[in-house]
Scaffold this active site. Structure first.
Site, PDB file in Angstrom:
ATOM      1  N   CYS A  54       0.860  -1.109  -0.086  1.00  0.00           N
ATOM      2  CA  CYS A  54      -0.040  -0.039   0.092  1.00  0.00           C
ATOM      3  C   CYS A  54       1.027   1.330   0.284  1.00  0.00           C
ATOM      4  O   CYS A  54       1.547   1.575  -1.034  1.00  0.00           O
ATOM      5  CB  CYS A  54      -0.917  -0.116   1.042  1.00  0.00           C
ATOM      6  SG  CYS A  54      -2.263   0.880   0.799  1.00  0.00           S
ATOM      7  N   HIS A  96      -3.524  -4.993   1.706  1.00  0.00           N
ATOM      8  CA  HIS A  96      -3.009  -5.418   2.840  1.00  0.00           C
ATOM      9  C   HIS A  96      -3.271  -6.721   2.887  1.00  0.00           C
ATOM     10  O   HIS A  96      -4.358  -7.256   2.747  1.00  0.00           O
ATOM     11  CB  HIS A  96      -3.435  -4.824   4.065  1.00  0.00           C
ATOM     12  CG  HIS A  96      -3.262  -3.140   4.203  1.00  0.00           C
ATOM     13  ND1 HIS A  96      -2.117  -2.803   4.745  1.00  0.00           N
ATOM     14  CD2 HIS A  96      -3.877  -2.327   3.494  1.00  0.00           C
ATOM     15  CE1 HIS A  96      -2.107  -1.604   4.654  1.00  0.00           C
ATOM     16  NE2 HIS A  96      -3.257  -1.097   3.901  1.00  0.00           N
ATOM     17  N   GLU A 147      -1.856  -8.289   5.935  1.00  0.00           N
ATOM     18  CA  GLU A 147      -1.246  -8.804   7.203  1.00  0.00           C
ATOM     19  C   GLU A 147      -2.221  -8.376   8.206  1.00  0.00           C
ATOM     20  O   GLU A 147      -1.814  -8.663   9.228  1.00  0.00           O
ATOM     21  CB  GLU A 147       0.041  -7.735   7.270  1.00  0.00           C
ATOM     22  CG  GLU A 147      -0.046  -6.250   7.730  1.00  0.00           C
ATOM     23  CD  GLU A 147      -0.451  -5.510   6.394  1.00  0.00           C
ATOM     24  OE1 GLU A 147      -0.630  -6.234   5.410  1.00  0.00           O
ATOM     25  OE2 GLU A 147      -0.519  -4.459   6.473  1.00  0.00           O
TER      26      GLU A 147
HETATM   27  N1  GLN Z   1      -3.621   6.314   0.932  1.00  0.00           N
HETATM   28  C1  GLN Z   1      -2.441   6.091   1.529  1.00  0.00           C
HETATM   29  C2  GLN Z   1      -1.175   6.869   0.852  1.00  0.00           C
HETATM   30  O1  GLN Z   1      -1.263   7.603   0.012  1.00  0.00           O
HETATM   31  C3  GLN Z   1      -2.006   4.583   1.657  1.00  0.00           C
HETATM   32  C4  GLN Z   1      -2.975   3.872   2.424  1.00  0.00           C
HETATM   33  C5  GLN Z   1      -2.396   2.704   3.108  1.00  0.00           C
HETATM   34  O2  GLN Z   1      -1.320   2.361   2.922  1.00  0.00           O
HETATM   35  N2  GLN Z   1      -3.188   1.711   3.510  1.00  0.00           N
HETATM   36  O3  GLN Z   1      -0.085   6.897   1.520  1.00  0.00           O
END
Ligand code: GLN
Length: 196
Positions: free
Chosen positions: A81, A176, A178
């Protein structure tokens, strides 16, 4: 099974504790990474989810930018992410001026699957090793991959877009895994990318 592996988790911001939990589940040794010196004693690194704007600031504050780039050239790294955003090249419409590490040949759109209220969990099928395996994937303000370089392999798609990609020893997931107890993707990373 993985007791000989020490896996660093970038622990300056975000969801690092859940990765520690999953590393414990599979028997690997988790090691928080906060300072450049912490990178020297680990076999692989996980850059967790969180908030890339904050992570960007903290990476500079802790003097980690050049050491992280150098590390990705030497050892396997998995970004989830926000971690995927940090590994990529370009952020579309980069209003917050996040400077990515520029080591994985993808561009992303931050929050490309919608805001926090549109978070969702779904089951994916991913090309992990010899056959497709089901994965439980949680998307939380997840980045959408808008461009993939020619050396980047797509291991899983969602909604006809790549969401799990690999380029050499770099793995990145929009989602994710985890948050629950499904360690399939972590075991793929350790088995296919770290111990080989
Ligand atoms: N939207 C977040 C960002 O731009 C990332 C979200 C996440 O890691 N769950 O950093």
């Amino acid at each position: 099974m993985y007791e000989n592996l020490t896996v660093g988790i970038l622990a300056i911001q975000g969801d690092f504790d859940r990765h520690r939990y999953q590393l414990d589940l599979v028997g690997a040794q988790p090691r928080p990474v906060r300072l450049p010196g912490d990178l020297s004693a680990i076999d692989a690194l996980i850059i967790p989810g969180g908030e890339s704007t904050t992570m960007n600031i903290m990476i500079d504050r802790f003097g980690l930018r050049a050491p992280l780039v150098e590390y990705t050239h030497a050892r396997p790294v998995w970004g989830t992410c926000a971690g995927m955003i940090m590994l990529g090249m370009k952020i579309e419409d980069n209003q917050a001026d996040v400077q990515t590490l520029g080591v994985l040949d993808i561009d992303v759109q931050r929050n490309g699957y919608g805001r926090q209220v549109f978070s969702f969990e779904d089951s994916l099928r991913a090309d992990l090793g010899h056959h497709k395996k089901p994965l439980t994937a949680t998307f939380i303000r997840a980045p959408r991959i808008t461009r993939m370089g020619k050396n980047v392999i797509c291991l899983a798609e969602y909604d006809s877009s790549p969401v799990l990609v690999r380029e050499g020893s770099i793995l990145a997931s929009s989602f994710h895994t985890e948050l629950g107890n499904d360690t399939t993707l972590l075991r793929y990373f350790l088995q296919e990318m770290v111990t080989r």
